[in-house]
Design an enzyme around this catalytic site. Structure first.
Site, short mmCIF file in Angstrom:
data_model
loop_
_atom_site.label_atom_id
_atom_site.label_comp_id
_atom_site.label_asym_id
_atom_site.label_seq_id
_atom_site.Cartn_x
_atom_site.Cartn_y
_atom_site.Cartn_z
N GLU A 197 61.75 56.44 29.12
CA GLU A 197 60.43 55.98 29.06
C GLU A 197 59.90 55.26 27.72
OE1 GLU A 197 58.17 59.27 30.55
OE2 GLU A 197 58.84 59.13 32.69
N GLU A 318 64.02 59.05 37.69
CA GLU A 318 63.08 60.21 37.87
C GLU A 318 62.19 60.21 38.95
OE1 GLU A 318 61.42 61.65 34.18
OE2 GLU A 318 63.05 61.04 33.20
O1 AHR Z 1 60.97 65.04 34.17
C1 AHR Z 1 60.04 65.53 33.03
C2 AHR Z 1 59.63 64.46 32.20
O2 AHR Z 1 59.16 63.54 33.03
C3 AHR Z 1 60.69 63.67 31.47
O3 AHR Z 1 61.19 64.12 30.35
C4 AHR Z 1 60.18 62.27 31.31
O4 AHR Z 1 60.99 61.06 31.11
C5 AHR Z 1 59.18 62.27 32.50
O5 AHR Z 1 57.86 61.82 31.69
#
Ligand code: AHR
Length: 516
Positions: A197, A318
């Site tokens: 991110e 994710e």
């Molecule tokens: O999964 C939780 C968080 O969500 C992670 O650390 C981040 O990459 C995302 O914003």
């Protein structure tokens, strides 16, 4: 004595529930087997483990001296549960945590490892007792590919370069350090993320700036002694198509993959409870989950422009539901319960990912234990398997199987704004002569009769497993660990005639059929 009034009331009730029972959708699924169709990469079933809340500490790792039964510090109940899922790949150490993690603090004798504050996740003190050796050894036990996420936001090029060397080199200063720490042979490392991110917690970069930083970092991540890296650029969030555009244009040729994050959250300011929701909330969540199809398709179209041969993978590293933390749990630890609604999100998402196998080469549900849409929840020495766990279990046969493209014709279970939540979703694949068909009935009130045109697929022997519950917000908890579990599907509910298989799906259910 029963009054005539109550008898009339009772018969009305019976009549209306009979009508409810009769209410049924009809859908068709047409299998279109083709020799040319792609393989569903097993990495689509990847998992994510972050130093966040009790994902690592308490969830995966309890340490060798714990009274909780463990194998070299990894809790046994969780290990055994995860082995059933054939976890193909595990991402670590974050997430946002990765861009504040300094790997050298997590090697060597544990008593000498410095502590740090986990600034992203509740300010918890991290003692670094789970580090590189502990992670790679865990991957060996689970027989899965490690996916390392490097620190770009607050680290250095040298730090990341030396981490790769520590893990993968046969000889040299970093290899010597590894050997001193008890590991003679290098591990294999394929998947290497260069930041996480980077538009947000990973450094707040612009895509133009990050593209240059990415190019620089990846240059120094060397391939030692035959180890082949698959280099992954930190990609977009949701609808940020500009990020993908700039990255592909400016750095596409330096990467093997680029990530995408998409969480099923309707409103980031009001995420809502994981367990207390009504039917409207249920359908709204499913509608948001289904939105990933359009989002992935748009990112793919951008990638096609710069990489028509599809060399670069889109990795949804994710995804999953994100609800309010459970009342009474630590703020910032993202511990949430998991209901039948989460199982629906898992199945619908996986069905969608299967349709993008030409470009989507990996996905990672967030996260493996005790965080967000978890596989397992633990509390001290107890563990429960979540409804999402059971979906991953039912879908194991799809890993590395050949996709069977299909067409679904289904009514909507519900309209959400202008978007239809289809009553029926389906996916199919074949491996070792066994065809697996997974079917979802999202409808809360109606059963769904599904007529499957097998198109010549053999169905001499059929068995199935089904996941459902009395209520959409049912879940497994420490006092009631088996409220929702997988059940054998009664094949009396199947009819086969003229090459068509008819199956009636109970309301709000997920079914996997195995045919050969
Ligand atoms: O999964 C939780 C968080 O969500 C992670 O650390 C981040 O990459 C995302 O914003």
């Amino acid at each position: 004595m029963i009054s005539s009034k109550s008898l009339i009331g009772a018969s009305l009730l019976l009549a209306s529930s009979a009508m409810m029972l009769q209410a049924q959708n009809t859908a068709t699924v047409t299998l279109q087997p083709s020799e040319k169709s792609p393989i569903i990469e097993k990495e689509i079933y990847g998992q994510f483990s972050e130093h966040l809340g009790t994902c690592i500490y308490g969830g995966l790792w309890v340490g060798e001296n714990s009274p909780i039964p463990n194998q070299n510090g990894y809790r046994l109940d969780v290990l055994n549960a995860l082995k059933e899922l054939h976890v193909p790949l595990l991402r670590w150490p974050g997430g946002c945590f990765a861009d504040e993690y300094h790997w050298m603090n997590g090697i060597g004798p544990r008593e000498n490892r410095p502590t740090m504050v986990n600034n992203n996740w509740g300010g918890t003190v991290e003692d670094n007792s789970f580090g590189t050796n502990e992670f790679f050894n865990l991957c060996e036990i689970l027989d899965c590919e490690p996916y390392l996420c490097g620190n770009v936001g607050s680290g250095t090029v040298q730090e990341l370069a030396e981490w790769v060397e520590y893990i993968t080199a046969e000889s040299g200063p970093m290899a010597e350090l590894r050997k001193q720490n008890g590991r003679e042979k290098p591990w294999k490392l394929k998947y290497l993320g260069v930041g996480n991110e980077s538009w947000g917690c990973g450094g707040n970069f612009t895509p133009e700036y990050y593209a240059n930083v990415y190019r620089r970092y990846q240059t120094y991540c060397r391939e030692f002694d035959g180890n082949k890296l698959y280099k992954i650029a930190s990609g977009a969030s949701d609808y940020d198509y500009d990020w993908t555009e700039v990255m592909m244009k400016n750095a596409g040729r330096y990467m093997d993959g680029i990530s995408l994050h998409y969480y099923t959250v309707e409103n980031w300011n009001k995420k809502g409870s994981a367990t207390v929701f009504d039917t409207e909330g249920y359908y709204r969540t499913l509608a948001k989950c289904l939105g990933i199809k359009e989002v992935v398709a748009k990112h793919c179209r951008i990638m096609d422009k710069y990489d028509p041969k599809k060399r670069v993978g889109l990795l949804v590293d994710e995804w999953g539901t994100w609800f309010d933390e459970e009342p009474g749990t630590i703020k910032g630890h993202l511990f949430q319960q998991n209901t039948l609604r989460d199982a629906m999100v898992a199945a619908l998402s996986l069905n969608i990912f299967h349709t993008f196998t030409d470009r989507v080469k990996m996905t990672n549900i967030a996260q493996i234990a005790n965080v967000l849409q978890a596989m397992v929840l633990t509390k001290d020495d107890q563990m429960v398997l979540t409804p999402t766990y059971y979906v991953f279990k039912m879908y194991v046969p799809h890993q590395d199987a050949k996709l069977i493209p299909l067409k679904v014709n289904t009514p909507a279970a519900q309209m959400v704004d202008d978007h239809a939540v289809p009553a029926v979703s389906a996916t199919a694949s074949v491996k070792n002569g066994i065809t697996t068909i997974s079917l979802v009935n999202t409808d809360v009130d109606k059963t769904s009769e599904v007529i499957i045109d097998l198109n010549g697929v053999s169905a001499k022997k059929i068995s199935g497993e089904i996941l459902t519950a009395a209520n959409i917000n049912d879940y497994n908890d420490f006092g009631q660990p088996e409220k929702i579990t997988l059940k054998d599907f009664d094949t009396k509910n199947l009819k086969i005639k003229d090459g068509k298989l008819t199956v009636t799906l109970p309301t709000k259910s997920i079914l996997t059929l195995s045919l050969n």
